[in-house]
Design a protein around this motif. Structure first.
Motif, PDB file in Angstrom:
ATOM      1  N   GLY A 468      42.054  29.312 -18.701  1.00 62.29           N
ATOM      2  CA  GLY A 468      41.973  29.234 -20.505  1.00 62.29           C
ATOM      3  C   GLY A 468      42.997  30.742 -20.753  1.00 62.29           C
ATOM      4  O   GLY A 468      42.239  31.373 -19.846  1.00 62.29           O
ATOM      5  N   GLY A 469      43.606  30.918 -21.059  1.00 58.43           N
ATOM      6  CA  GLY A 469      44.278  32.393 -20.997  1.00 58.43           C
ATOM      7  C   GLY A 469      43.813  32.956 -22.192  1.00 58.43           C
ATOM      8  O   GLY A 469      43.761  34.556 -21.940  1.00 58.43           O
ATOM      9  N   VAL A 470      43.155  33.096 -22.729  1.00 59.97           N
ATOM     10  CA  VAL A 470      42.621  33.749 -24.045  1.00 59.97           C
ATOM     11  C   VAL A 470      41.088  34.261 -23.498  1.00 59.97           C
ATOM     12  O   VAL A 470      40.508  35.803 -23.363  1.00 59.97           O
ATOM     13  CB  VAL A 470      41.580  33.080 -24.688  1.00 59.97           C
ATOM     14  CG1 VAL A 470      41.096  33.892 -26.152  1.00 59.97           C
ATOM     15  CG2 VAL A 470      43.138  32.728 -25.708  1.00 59.97           C
ATOM     16  N   ALA A 471      40.521  33.376 -22.356  1.00 60.71           N
ATOM     17  CA  ALA A 471      39.285  34.237 -21.339  1.00 60.71           C
ATOM     18  C   ALA A 471      39.900  34.849 -20.854  1.00 60.71           C
ATOM     19  O   ALA A 471      39.077  36.134 -20.269  1.00 60.71           O
ATOM     20  CB  ALA A 471      38.740  33.264 -20.827  1.00 60.71           C
ATOM     21  N   VAL A 472      41.096  35.131 -19.448  1.00 63.61           N
ATOM     22  CA  VAL A 472      41.890  35.250 -18.768  1.00 63.61           C
ATOM     23  C   VAL A 472      42.149  36.786 -19.213  1.00 63.61           C
ATOM     24  O   VAL A 472      41.789  38.227 -19.021  1.00 63.61           O
ATOM     25  CB  VAL A 472      43.026  34.856 -18.308  1.00 63.61           C
ATOM     26  CG1 VAL A 472      43.481  35.887 -17.273  1.00 63.61           C
ATOM     27  CG2 VAL A 472      42.888  33.929 -16.959  1.00 63.61           C
ATOM     28  N   LEU A 473      42.756  36.556 -20.942  1.00 65.15           N
ATOM     29  CA  LEU A 473      43.072  38.176 -21.434  1.00 65.15           C
ATOM     30  C   LEU A 473      41.819  39.108 -21.656  1.00 65.15           C
ATOM     31  O   LEU A 473      42.327  40.335 -21.734  1.00 65.15           O
ATOM     32  CB  LEU A 473      43.625  38.173 -22.412  1.00 65.15           C
ATOM     33  CG  LEU A 473      44.385  39.025 -23.635  1.00 65.15           C
ATOM     34  CD1 LEU A 473      45.149  40.009 -22.745  1.00 65.15           C
ATOM     35  CD2 LEU A 473      44.859  38.364 -24.895  1.00 65.15           C
TER      36      LEU A 473
END
Length: 870
Positions: A468-473
């Motif tokens: 997920g992009g949120v976790a990556v960010l």
């Protein structure tokens, strides 16, 4: 910048910021405005509803619980150390510079990301307020407006804290008034003229057990944490607040309580009016999840006359909320970076203060520029920057708050049993808050947010796969701080390693006294380096005791300390009096300062090399176990404390203070006093008293600890450090304890031969007999030669009276006293010389030899090594 200057100090309240600028009302206003109630609800209420449905009101209330627990952690930590670095400073004091850096980095990440978020909201609502909805939907023009708003708000923060506080109070009053008006109007419409989406308030909305899943509850709570986040701004401006140790803590606890009431009312009213449907004004509409108030204003107030005015006012309220929150985001962000710079965790340029406005210059402008850069970056790559950043900021918030809770628990661990209040407020509540945040962080980061497809996009990570992009960010931003960690903490680690390598590895046992020591390095790069202690064996079973403090920090101070410690050991072994040792050490310190002074061609405006390392405090004492006399001299620093061996009465010794080494001034004076056997002598640096209310109070507390004089010295050291420094320390602290002894008379023999060469033969016989009684017959021949040569020289060149003394210690020492003042010189006699070989022979036969002066003459001594006992 020409209008700025370096922070004058690193201690709380001494960094040069404008003090006493904010009262309790202004602090609470700052805290509430920083959360941006209207903006926070507009940006997160839809996200919470999407996760938990009708239980959104109770989730917003549940998020209050960990906030209150963490608020108590902030209050208790601020009471003991009102430093604007907050989490960075406190985590550094509790766990060390590496953990402290990550705490500060978490706060920086959260604030910079949310600044991009706030700028987006402010830009979009600014266009909507003037009817330019098309521009409000354009990423390019919203970004341009966001950059302008960041620049304006950064300028306001740069001008001063007082101007910022005035702006905050007006914006907050408008915001709260319109929010309450909206909530009341929505509830009146629900029960009077309900729209098709309206649903009546139900008790089930406030039942957390009806949340669909633990995953949904976690997602909702993390978003709920975001809407409360920001109240800690009241603590971040503590150094500019009236009564900085109390008022910020009160504001920190009061603010979440007020937010609980406001959020509960508005969330309930909005949900009752709009419902949770996926279309129209429903809070479950995914197209409106990042801005639930965009259509609610006209729906609640109507689109004609006064209703249209109120709808526009609601839009203005969200705009001003975002602006107020952005303004109070820059304040703690700049002050955290400023404190980190003062403590040498980031470049020193960020530690500069404006001469007129008394605000952090480079920290404020630099963080504004960083926010602009991130805004441009995120809007370039993400179509839903708002939703992604809200979720990712939640991770940074949970990390920072959780670390603060654990720091409070660990910092106060030694006083938790003092009272029920300490146990609850300093231990239980912060610990539970930290645990809650830690569990929330782990579950959200690795279970919820890491799920492919969560948020605006998915990133295919090497070795991990779609994430997920949120976790990556969120995790990626924290990982950047972890990668920077070795670089930013290298200075502290290197200085500490050098400092420890220059201190004694262990204190060798001494016949004269029993010793123990403690050295506590400072917890930040701005404090470590400079303190030292030493125990120096001297001739005649005497011992030299030293504590000193270079008044600088870091590698230069540690290097200076190493040079001075080496120089002092050399001077002490020359058997110089304490005042003379300090005088010559002062010359060495002054020479070191001259070498470090700016060159004649030094460019004005550039920072000169640090000069603090030229000022040194030092206390040097020499104790003689044969006579029981102790002589000492002091160059600045606190006086020693002695606990009488017979009565147990503790007192500060009256040792005249000379000037610190390296600054010149009055000459040093030696003080002599007789110490009873078993007297406990405490030598320490000023850092040991840093937490006390003045030097006298600190000395009294130390004396109380040392009253149990018969306890083991290591135990007394621990008690003293625990009583005087219950938490971590801002500057180095050193304590050296010595319990005196008198030399056993069976290990001492002395004679007073006549000043007649004929007496030398009888003296040799007496010496041989004494050595035989001591079981040292194998040393008889060598010792007789030494005694014969030294006494013969005294008779030939000085005359009487003469005294000979043998001391059996860890070495066998032969001392010859006479009334002469001339020091004999060792020389190599030529083959045709008839004399001059005596001292050469003695030097070859002994381990060490030397001369020291007494009030009546001199002593020539020679030591022979003894085999250690089986």
């Amino acid at each position: 910048m020409s209008g700025s200057r370096p922070a004058p100090g690193s201690e709380a309240g001494r960094k040069g910021l404008r003090g006493n600028s904010l009262g309790l009302f202004s602090s609470v206003a700052m805290a509430l405005a920083s959360t941006g109630p209207a903006y926070s609800l507009a940006a997160t209420l839809g996200i919470i509803v999407a996760g938990v449905g009708l239980q959104a009101p109770v989730v917003t209330m549940l998020a209050f619980v960990p906030m209150l627990l963490i608020a108590y952690a902030f209050r208790e930590l601020n009471a003991g150390n009102a430093d604007c670095g907050t989490t960075f400073t406190w985590a550094t004091r509790a766990f060390g510079p590496r953990t402290g850096w990550m705490g500060g980095w978490g706060l920086i990440v959260a604030n910079i990301i949310v600044m991009a978020n706030l700028a987006t909201v402010a830009g979009a609502y600014g266009y909507r307020l003037v009817g330019l909805r098309e521009l409000g939907a354009s990423r390019l023009w919203v970004t341009v407006a966001g950059i302008v708003w960041i620049g304006v708000l950064t300028g306001i923060c740069y001008v001063g804290i007082h101007v910022s506080a005035v702006v905050q109070r007006w914006l907050l009053c408008l915001e709260v008034a319109v929010l309450l008006l909206f909530a009341v109007a929505a509830l009146v419409r629900v029960y009077g003229d309900p729209p098709p989406t309206a649903i009546h308030v139900s008790a089930s909305w406030f039942n957390p057990f009806e949340v669909p899943s633990a995953q949904a509850l976690t997602s909702g709570l993390l978003a709920g944490v975001f809407i409360y986040w920001g109240w800690d701004t009241a603590v971040s401006v503590n150094e500019e607040t009236v009564d900085s140790t109390r008022v910020p803590g009160r504001a920190a606890v009061l603010s979440p309580v007020l937010l609980l009431v406001l959020y509960g009312l508005v969330a309930t009213a909005a949900q009752a009016f709009a419902g949770v449907g996926p279309t129209g004004i429903g809070l479950g509409n995914g197209d409106r999840s990042d801005d639930v108030f965009s259509g609610l204003g006209e729906a609640v107030f109507g689109s004609h006359d006064a209703g249209l005015l109120l709808a526009r006012l609601l839009i203005l309220m969200v705009l001003t909320s975002a602006l107020a929150s952005a303004l109070t985001t820059i304040l703690p962000l700049a002050r955290t970076v400023f404190s980190m710079a003062v403590h040498k965790a980031v470049p020193a340029r960020f530690a500069r203060v404006h001469r007129r406005f008394l605000t952090p210059t480079w920290a404020t402008l630099g963080m504004g520029a960083a926010s602009v850069a991130l805004l441009v970056l995120l809007t370039s790559f993400s179509h839903h920057v708002l939703a992604d950043t809200v979720d990712s900021v939640g991770l940074a918030i949970a990390f920072q708050y959780g670390l603060t809770g654990f720091a409070c628990l660990w910092h106060h661990r030694k006083v938790l049993t003092r009272s029920p209040r300490d146990l609850i407020c300093k231990g239980l509540m912060p610990g539970l808050g930290g645990l809650f945040m830690a569990v929330l962080f782990v579950y959200a980061a690795f279970v919820v947010y890491a799920r492919p497809g969560y948020g605006a996009g998915t990133v295919d990570l090497p070795l991990i796969g779609p994430t997920g992009g949120v976790a990556v960010l969120g995790l990626g931003a924290l990982l950047v701080g972890l990668l920077l960690l070795p670089v930013v903490t290298r200075g502290h680690s290197t200085a500490l390693k050098l400092q420890r390598s220059l201190l004694p590895g262990r204190l060798p046992p001494q016949t004269a006294c029993e010793t123990a020591s403690r050295y506590l390095p400072a917890d930040s790069g701005s404090g470590v380096g400079g303190d030292w202690y030493d125990v120096i064996p001297l001739s005649g079973a005497r011992v030299g005791l030293v504590v000193g403090d270079v008044l600088g920090h870091g590698l230069p101070a540690a290097a200076t300390m190493g040079r001075l410690r080496t120089g002092l050991r050399v001077l002490a072994r020359l058997d110089l009096a304490p005042d003379e040792v300090l005088t010559r050490l002062d010359d060495l310190a002054e020479q070191t300062a001259q070498e470090r002074a700016p060159a004649p061609g030094h460019v004005p405006g550039r920072t000169p090399p640090p000069a603090d390392e030229s000022m040194v405090t030092c206390l040097y004492a020499v104790y003689d176990p044969v006579s029981g006399w102790c002589s000492m001299a002091r160059a600045g620093g606190p006086p020693p404390v002695a606990v009488d061996g017979d009565t147990g009465v503790a007192r500060g010794l009256d040792v005249p203070p000379g000037p610190p080494l390296g600054v010149g001034g009055l000459p040093y004076r030696t003080t002599e006093l007789r110490l009873a056997p078993g007297t406990l002598l405490a030598l320490f640096t000023g850092g040991l008293l840093q937490a006390a209310d003045g030097q006298e109070a600190g000395v009294r507390r130390l004396a109380d600890v040392l009253a149990d004089r018969r306890a083991p010295l290591d135990q007394l050291c621990e008690r003293a450090v625990g009583a005087l420094l219950p938490g971590a320390v801002d500057e180095d602290a050193t304590l050296l304890l010595a319990r005196t002894r008198l030399l056993d008379r069976t290990r001492l023999a002395q004679w007073e031969p006549a000043a007649d060469p004929a007496a030398v033969a009888a003296l040799r016989g007496s010496v041989g007999k004494q050595l035989d009684d001591w079981g040292l017959a194998e040393l008889a021949f060598t010792t007789e030669v030494i005694v014969s040569e030294l006494v013969t020289n005294a008779i030939r060149y000085v005359g009487g009276p003469i005294q000979v003394r043998l001391i059996r210690d860890r070495t066998l020492t032969c001392e010859v006293f006479d009334t002469g003042r001339t020091t004999p010189n060792l020389r190599h006699a030529a083959s045709d010389d008839e004399g001059g070989r005596g001292l050469y022979i003695i030097a070859q036969m002994t381990h060490r030899w030397g001369t020291r002066y007494t009030p009546t003459g001199k002593v020539i001594w020679a030591e022979q090594s003894l085999s250690p006992p089986a």
